[in-house]
Design an enzyme around this catalytic site. Sequence first.
Site, PDB file in Angstrom:
ATOM      1  N   SER A 157       0.606  -8.996   1.172  1.00 22.36           N
ATOM      2  CA  SER A 157      -0.808  -8.862   1.864  1.00 22.36           C
ATOM      3  C   SER A 157      -1.498  -8.822   2.795  1.00 22.36           C
ATOM      4  O   SER A 157      -0.646  -9.165   4.248  1.00 22.36           O
ATOM      5  CB  SER A 157      -1.116 -10.419   0.537  1.00 22.36           C
ATOM      6  OG  SER A 157      -2.801 -10.538   1.125  1.00 22.36           O
TER       7      SER A 157
ATOM      8  N   HIS B 233       0.960  -1.180  -0.053  1.00 23.99           N
ATOM      9  CA  HIS B 233      -0.033  -0.008   0.040  1.00 23.99           C
ATOM     10  C   HIS B 233       0.499   0.835   0.383  1.00 23.99           C
ATOM     11  O   HIS B 233       0.670   2.133  -0.291  1.00 23.99           O
ATOM     12  CB  HIS B 233      -0.686   0.036   1.754  1.00 23.99           C
ATOM     13  CG  HIS B 233      -1.472  -1.091   1.466  1.00 23.99           C
ATOM     14  ND1 HIS B 233      -1.626  -2.279   2.468  1.00 23.99           N
ATOM     15  CD2 HIS B 233      -2.560  -1.545   0.605  1.00 23.99           C
ATOM     16  CE1 HIS B 233      -2.577  -2.649   2.285  1.00 23.99           C
ATOM     17  NE2 HIS B 233      -3.419  -2.575   0.918  1.00 23.99           N
TER      18      HIS B 233
HETATM   19  P1  AMP Z   1      -6.090  -3.939  -0.722  1.00 26.36           P
HETATM   20  O1  AMP Z   1      -5.934  -2.795   0.272  1.00 26.36           O
HETATM   21  O2  AMP Z   1      -5.911  -5.341  -0.306  1.00 26.36           O
HETATM   22  O3  AMP Z   1      -7.458  -4.037  -1.054  1.00 26.36           O
HETATM   23  O4  AMP Z   1      -5.126  -3.736  -1.738  1.00 26.36           O
HETATM   24  C1  AMP Z   1      -5.462  -1.966  -2.166  1.00 26.36           C
HETATM   25  C2  AMP Z   1      -4.323  -1.683  -2.849  1.00 26.36           C
HETATM   26  O5  AMP Z   1      -2.861  -2.109  -2.744  1.00 26.36           O
HETATM   27  C3  AMP Z   1      -5.237  -2.860  -4.196  1.00 26.36           C
HETATM   28  O6  AMP Z   1      -4.752  -1.149  -5.425  1.00 26.36           O
HETATM   29  C4  AMP Z   1      -3.878  -3.509  -4.018  1.00 26.36           C
HETATM   30  O7  AMP Z   1      -3.944  -4.242  -5.837  1.00 26.36           O
HETATM   31  C5  AMP Z   1      -2.065  -2.990  -3.549  1.00 26.36           C
HETATM   32  N1  AMP Z   1      -1.981  -3.594  -2.831  1.00 26.36           N
HETATM   33  C6  AMP Z   1      -1.771  -5.381  -2.072  1.00 26.36           C
HETATM   34  N2  AMP Z   1      -0.764  -5.682  -1.976  1.00 26.36           N
HETATM   35  C7  AMP Z   1       0.353  -5.405  -3.161  1.00 26.36           C
HETATM   36  C8  AMP Z   1       1.723  -5.803  -3.023  1.00 26.36           C
HETATM   37  N3  AMP Z   1       2.194  -6.482  -3.006  1.00 26.36           N
HETATM   38  N4  AMP Z   1       2.410  -4.771  -3.995  1.00 26.36           N
HETATM   39  C9  AMP Z   1       1.372  -3.683  -4.167  1.00 26.36           C
HETATM   40  N5  AMP Z   1      -0.179  -3.210  -4.661  1.00 26.36           N
HETATM   41  C10 AMP Z   1      -0.281  -4.180  -3.418  1.00 26.36           C
END
Ligand code: AMP
Length: 278
Positions: free
Chosen positions: A185, A37
């Site tokens: 993640s 993030h």
């Molecule tokens: P989330 O909170 O999991 O819905 O993710 C929010 C944003 O962060 C989304 O655009 C995801 O693709 C991005 N994101 C999550 N994990 C990663 C990562 N390891 N590397 C880059 N972006 C990420």
Amino acid sequence: MQVVNTVLDLKEWIRSTKQSGQSIGLVPTMGFLHEGHLALVEAAKAETDVVAMSIFVNPAQFGPNEDFDRYPRDFERDSMLAEKAGVDLIFAPSVEEMYPNETQITMGAGSLANVLCGKSRPGHFDGVLKVVTKLFHLLQPDAAYFGQKDAQQMAIIESLVRDFNFPLQIRRVETVREQDGLAKSSRNVYLSEAERIEAPKLYEALQRGVKDAREGQDPILEMIRLIESETSGTLDYIELLSYPDLQQEPNAQAILALAVQFQKARLIDNIIFNLKEN
Ligand code: AMP
């Protein structure tokens, strides 16, 4: 850094930010922040005057038997990390604030959602389209930042913005990984100790698959063998498709993607690559 929880307060912040002529970068998240993030924040900071982050665990994108209730949440930690990273505004609405009334209007990604996670999680991308459309209208960003880790989501949102002339740019940010290759993640906290040791095999299998695909071999069987013999997870899918249009039998720009269900965490990962380059 300002934190707002209501649409009314958000509108006030947007109005004054726009009035002062500053460009807005939006980083949509479901919170429980990690370096993935924060890489989106960094990319936004480099390109826009102010950075707004939304933190909202969106019930619309979870199926009835999925992990909405136990999705990890820690707002205090998130706001500390966001402030340190230079976020200017956090928009953290409640579910009632975000969805005050039932709507009869639905959105769907069509064939873009018939593969990969869309196939295993029916309705998931309808929920993503719903929340992202609302966030784009509420925050009126000049650019919004998405991670390649969720590559199907990125492709669908790019299509939404392009096909319906949303007045903003979508920016792609590469997947941030742990030192051993595991994609960062929020759900990694739900891996058991043994599963955490196995989890980097997912990226190893993807790297092997990319090599095989570039050499003209079908990568899937060997990847299945690797995942099944070296992890305790249950394979959900492995697919090789064109990117970003997600069609079968790619011949240049491609995505090799997988999902593996561990006991309490379903992990996804992918590599986007050109089949013709080594
Ligand atoms: P989330 O909170 O999991 O819905 O993710 C929010 C944003 O962060 C989304 O655009 C995801 O693709 C991005 N994101 C999550 N994990 C990663 C990562 N390891 N590397 C880059 N972006 C990420």
